[in-house]
Design an enzyme around this catalytic site. Structure first.
Site, PDB file in Angstrom:
ATOM      1  N   ALA A 503       0.830  -1.208   0.000  1.00  0.00           N
ATOM      2  CA  ALA A 503       0.000   0.000   0.000  1.00  0.00           C
ATOM      3  C   ALA A 503       0.862   1.255   0.000  1.00  0.00           C
ATOM      4  CB  ALA A 503      -0.929   0.011   1.212  1.00  0.00           C
ATOM      5  N   LYS A 506      -2.361   5.805  -2.211  1.00  0.00           N
ATOM      6  CA  LYS A 506      -3.542   5.560  -3.053  1.00  0.00           C
ATOM      7  C   LYS A 506      -4.384   4.387  -2.568  1.00  0.00           C
ATOM      8  CE  LYS A 506      -1.209   7.317  -7.219  1.00  0.00           C
ATOM      9  NZ  LYS A 506      -0.716   6.974  -8.578  1.00  0.00           N
ATOM     10  N   SER A 555       4.021   7.162   9.177  1.00  0.00           N
ATOM     11  CA  SER A 555       3.834   7.892  10.435  1.00  0.00           C
ATOM     12  C   SER A 555       2.371   8.297  10.578  1.00  0.00           C
ATOM     13  CB  SER A 555       4.730   9.135  10.461  1.00  0.00           C
ATOM     14  OG  SER A 555       4.436   9.980   9.353  1.00  0.00           O
ATOM     15  N   GLU A 666      13.383  13.478   8.906  1.00  0.00           N
ATOM     16  CA  GLU A 666      12.073  13.290   8.301  1.00  0.00           C
ATOM     17  C   GLU A 666      11.992  14.181   7.058  1.00  0.00           C
ATOM     18  OE1 GLU A 666       9.703  11.160   9.299  1.00  0.00           O
ATOM     19  OE2 GLU A 666      11.017  10.459  10.915  1.00  0.00           O
ATOM     20  N   ASP A 677       9.927  14.043  18.262  1.00  0.00           N
ATOM     21  CA  ASP A 677      10.282  12.665  17.902  1.00  0.00           C
ATOM     22  C   ASP A 677      11.055  12.006  19.046  1.00  0.00           C
ATOM     23  OD1 ASP A 677      10.590  10.499  15.835  1.00  0.00           O
ATOM     24  OD2 ASP A 677      12.704  10.941  16.210  1.00  0.00           O
ATOM     25  N   LYS A 681       9.996   8.753  21.675  1.00  0.00           N
ATOM     26  CA  LYS A 681      10.861   7.611  21.956  1.00  0.00           C
ATOM     27  C   LYS A 681      11.088   7.464  23.458  1.00  0.00           C
ATOM     28  CE  LYS A 681      13.333   7.864  17.533  1.00  0.00           C
ATOM     29  NZ  LYS A 681      14.633   8.088  16.858  1.00  0.00           N
ATOM     30  N   GLY A 796      18.699   6.162   9.131  1.00  0.00           N
ATOM     31  CA  GLY A 796      18.980   5.630   7.810  1.00  0.00           C
ATOM     32  C   GLY A 796      18.034   4.502   7.475  1.00  0.00           C
TER      33      GLY A 796
END
Length: 818
Positions: A503, A506, A555, A666, A677, A681, A796
């Site tokens: 996916a 769309k 996300s 990002e 972010d 975490k 990465g």
């Protein structure tokens, strides 16, 4: 003598008749052969339809035409391909039997019904025509042929349509009538005669039984059943692609398999050959060189479980109530009622309290069974001694079979564990005292799932991972590449890992054979459906996938909030998306409850340290009794890279631009520079340590100063970022003057969480962490004063995808445990 039986599929066309003739000729070179033939494929169906629809003249005409065409097509094709073929002999046989068929149908029409003894004559004509055609083929090849008429010896009881042979009388009659046969003899299968010399039939597919009776009468050295498969498989190959051929079965194993659904064998066939110790060989007409499956007397216990079979279209009848307990004769009345109605009981189960008797019957008999039981127990039902009859339709029986199961520990446990793994509910259980088989009654819609998992665990030992990947960006595409590269190694480990759904923004596309990983971009151009539980669940159900895994490589918050639904429907969930674990504490708990309830895994190792085993390490420490006392860490690979560049004298704007270009940040670097972010975490780690915190409880110091205008699009933001370069350069210089460096660190101290810019000295555990590395220092009851430190690249696509891949394979360990 050897008896060879050829089924309808072996006689379906002229070409098949020629193949059969070649096999017969070769076999007859080494010993005399007696041939038993079925009707050509499809012919009996037309005859049955005519016998059942004598009042429907239009359908009668259609079926009669189809019957005639099926036979004449074979005759025409043989005449064209075999020069010496005597078509007049076959055509005369067709004309004779068609004339008799017309007489029988005309009489049945006048009576407005077809008596059973007449129906037996009608539906057995196909076998007689096979004898005529095959005789002509063999005579065209210069072979002398004797005809064995079952009317002369094959004596049965008076059940016209499902007769049972009297073997002792059959042997006497055969020896009297067939003392001097040619080297090749042919007999129509399926046919017998009762004590009044009326034609009977031996039940649908009863030609196998005919062959077994003939083998007994002729004292054959072997009975060969020739069909359209290479032999008996350890599961139905139409359902289980990995099913393998069995080279040997004992009579008892064959009896169990035939009874519980193995279509290659007829249940009544095994009795005569077992009683008289005649070996039976199952062979393939289309592949005569294949060794086939031998059924004989020896018990081979090399394999504990020999095969798994299934029987579908069943209904379970429950007769229960206080009147059952301690009442002598209640069970016998139940079974006598079924016997009067000639209803076969396939499996019987009774509760130890005697409160309930349950038994399985074919669904086609269910209405008749219910009506008869209502009549038999009318008074008991009226007075409340029995509860209302309960009939549960759409059931299947799945059975494990093997002589080696006798006294073998753990077979039942492994079987039921397999059913649990397939999320199959067991309705009833039965095991005979010989311990040769274990049978369970389950919902028919889950039968294929149960068969697949059980076959994998007992035979193929292949593990499957059925992936549905949402998100084909940088990380998602790298994961696909890694899965593709690892296929040879996975295959060596007997792991089948396929991506069935893919996916992007769309929607999702599916491929029932698994998406081509070398050309997956083209797949995304197909018609897509919405990414939701119902659509993916429907695909899993229709394709009987047993270890479905949702990978969320986005996300997206909406998708993260649907994880509970996926877990409840039996999916494992693997994700680097932090939104689910950092939503409300209630949702955090709901995820774990759903995973535990359904024995599925919710795996999110990459939410904190990309490829670093942060979550797993912390969980294992806590399980071992350790306690988190303090935590500090650099949790952002992108900020590690940026702050490392600041050490080297690079401006913040330039360092951010390079980090973005290299894919460390990002797509919108504001997501990194806001500190949110890292806060997410840190919250995940705090919650793993048992702290009941919300995201709002985390104290966040953004990297950008409070007065900085970060509005506008990404390009404008990046252009404006240089406005804070001087301020940051000054902070770096100040720290450097003290022998320190700036790092963006997450801390957990005394149950409180904070993310902030800190100036740390050279003796600090995080001093040298930069260039995209993550580092986490866990101070615990076991690890002090020196902390447990995890360090490695935390940004990465490659390391993140590798972390997801690792979580993906961890679903297999869970499958094996459950």
């Amino acid at each position: 003598m050897r008896v060879l039986k050829f089924g309808g599929s072996s006689l379906a066309t002229a070409e098949r008749f020629l193949q059969v003739a070649a096999i017969i000729k070769e076999k007859s070179l080494s010993s005399p052969v007696a041939i038993v033939v079925s009707a050509p494929q499809g012919v009996t169906n037309h005859l049955v339809a005519m016998a059942e629809n004598t009042s429907d003249e239009t359908k009668l005409t259609t079926d009669l035409s189809s019957f005639r065409r099926a036979i004449t097509t074979i005759i025409d094709d043989l005449s064209a391909s075999l020069a010496e073929f005597n078509r007049q002999h076959s055509e005369q046989a067709l004309a004779n039997w068609e004339s008799k068929l017309s007489q029988y149908l005309q009489g049945a029409t006048m009576l407005s019904y077809c008596p059973e003894h007449i129906r037996a004559r009608i539906i057995s004509m196909g076998e007689r025509l096979s004898v005529a055609i095959l005789t002509s083929v063999l005579q065209a090849k210069n072979e002398e042929v004797s005809i064995i008429a079952p009317e002369n010896f094959l004596r049965t009881n008076d059940a016209s349509l499902n007769a049972v042979a009297d073997l002792v009388l059959c042997k006497e009659k055969f020896q009297l009538n067939y003392d001097g046969l040619h080297n090749i003899a042919i007999m129509p299968g399926f046919i017998g005669v009762d004590s009044n010399d009326q034609v009977t039939t031996l039940g649908r597919n009863g030609s196998d039984y005919s062959a077994a009776v003939l083998a007994v009468c002729a004292q054959a050295e072997c009975c060969e059943i020739w069909t359209d498969v290479d032999g008996v498989y350890n599961a139905d190959p139409r359902v289980i692609k990995e099913a393998s051929l069995l080279d040997y079965l004992s009579y008892q194993e064959a009896m169990e398999l035939s009874y519980f659904g193995a279509s290659v064998l007829h249940p009544k066939t095994i009795g005569p050959i077992a009683q008289y110790h005649i070996p039976c060989l199952i062979k393939n007409t289309g592949n005569p060189q294949a060794p086939g499956t031998l059924i004989a007397n020896e018990n081979s216990q090399e394999k504990v479980v020999k095969a798994i079979s299934n029987l579908d279209n069943l209904t379970m009848v429950n007769v229960s109530g206080p009147g059952m307990k301690g009442m002598v004769g209640m069970a016998s009345r139940v079974f006598a009622t079924m016997s009067r109605e000639k209803i076969s009981l396939i499996l019987i189960s009774q509760s130890s309290s005697e409160y309930c008797i349950s038994f399985c019957i074919y669904t086609a008999d269910a209405a008749r069974a219910e009506h008869s039981l209502q009549e038999e127990f009318e008074l008991e039902l009226l007075n409340g001694l029995l509860e209302p009859l309960s009939l549960t339709p759409e059931l299947s029986i799945v059975s494990l079979v093997g002589d080696g199961m006798h006294h073998q520990r753990g077979v039942a446990a492994k079987f039921f564990s397999s059913l649990a793994q397939a999320r199959v509910n067991v309705v009833a259980i039965a095991q005979d005292s010989s311990e040769r088989s274990i049978s369970v009654v389950i919902e028919q819609r889950k039968c294929t799932d149960a068969m697949k998992v059980s076959h994998q665990n007992f035979f193929s030992h292949k593990q499957t991972v059925d992936v549905f990947l949402v998100g084909c960006g940088v990380v998602g595409s790298e994961l696909i590449a890694q899965i593709s590269r690892q296929q040879p190694k996975l295959k060596k480990q007997n792991i089948s890992l396929r991506i069935y759904g893919l996916a992007n923004s769309k929607g999702m596309v599916f491929d029932e054979n698994g998406i081509d990983l070398d050309n997956w971009q083209a797949t995304l151009n197909k018609d897509a459906v919405a990414v939701n539980v119902d659509n993916i669940k429907a695909f899993v159900r229709d394709n009987h996938l047993i270890n479905p895994v949702l990978i969320d490589s986005t996300s997206n918050e909406e998708l993260a909030m649907s994880y509970v639904g996926f877990l409840e429907e039996g999916f494992n969930v693997v994700t680097p998306n932090k939104k689910a674990n950092t939503d409300s504490w209630e949702y955090y708990q709901a995820l774990r409850v759903a995973a535990q309830k359904t024995n599925r895994r919710f795996l999110y190792e990459t939410t904190v340290g990309a490829g670093l085993p942060v979550i797993d390490t912390l969980q294992n420490l806590l399980k071992a009794g350790d306690e988190l006392q303090r935590f500090e860490g650099i949790l952002s690979g992108s900020l590690s890279y940026i702050f490392g560049k600041l050490d080297e004298g690079m401006a913040l704007s330039a360092a951010t631009a390079i980090a973005k270009e290299n894919g460390f940040t990002e797509p919108d670097p504001r997501d990194d520079l806001s500190g949110m972010d890292v806060a997410r975490k840190l919250l995940i780690l705090a919650r793993e340590a048992g702290m009941q915190l919300e995201l709002s409880d985390i104290k966040i110091e953004p990297i950008l100063p409070a007065g900085f205008d970060d509005s506008g699009d990404i390009a404008n933001f990046m252009q404006n970022l240089s406005a804070v370069d001087a301020e940051f350069s000054q902070r770096v210089s100040d720290a450097k003057a003290q022998g320190k460096v700036l790092r963006y660190i997450g801390n957990i101290v005394d149950g409180k969480c904070q993310v902030s810019i800190e100036a740390i000295a050279q003796d600090h555990a995080l001093y040298s962490v930069k260039d995209g590395e993550n580092a986490l220092a866990i101070h615990s009851r076991y690890y002090q004063p020196l902390p447990f430190v995890l360090r490695g690249y935390g940004a990465g696509a490659a390391v993140t995808a590798a972390g997801i891949f690792g979580d993906l394979l961890r679903t297999l360990a869970w499958e094996q445990q459950h």
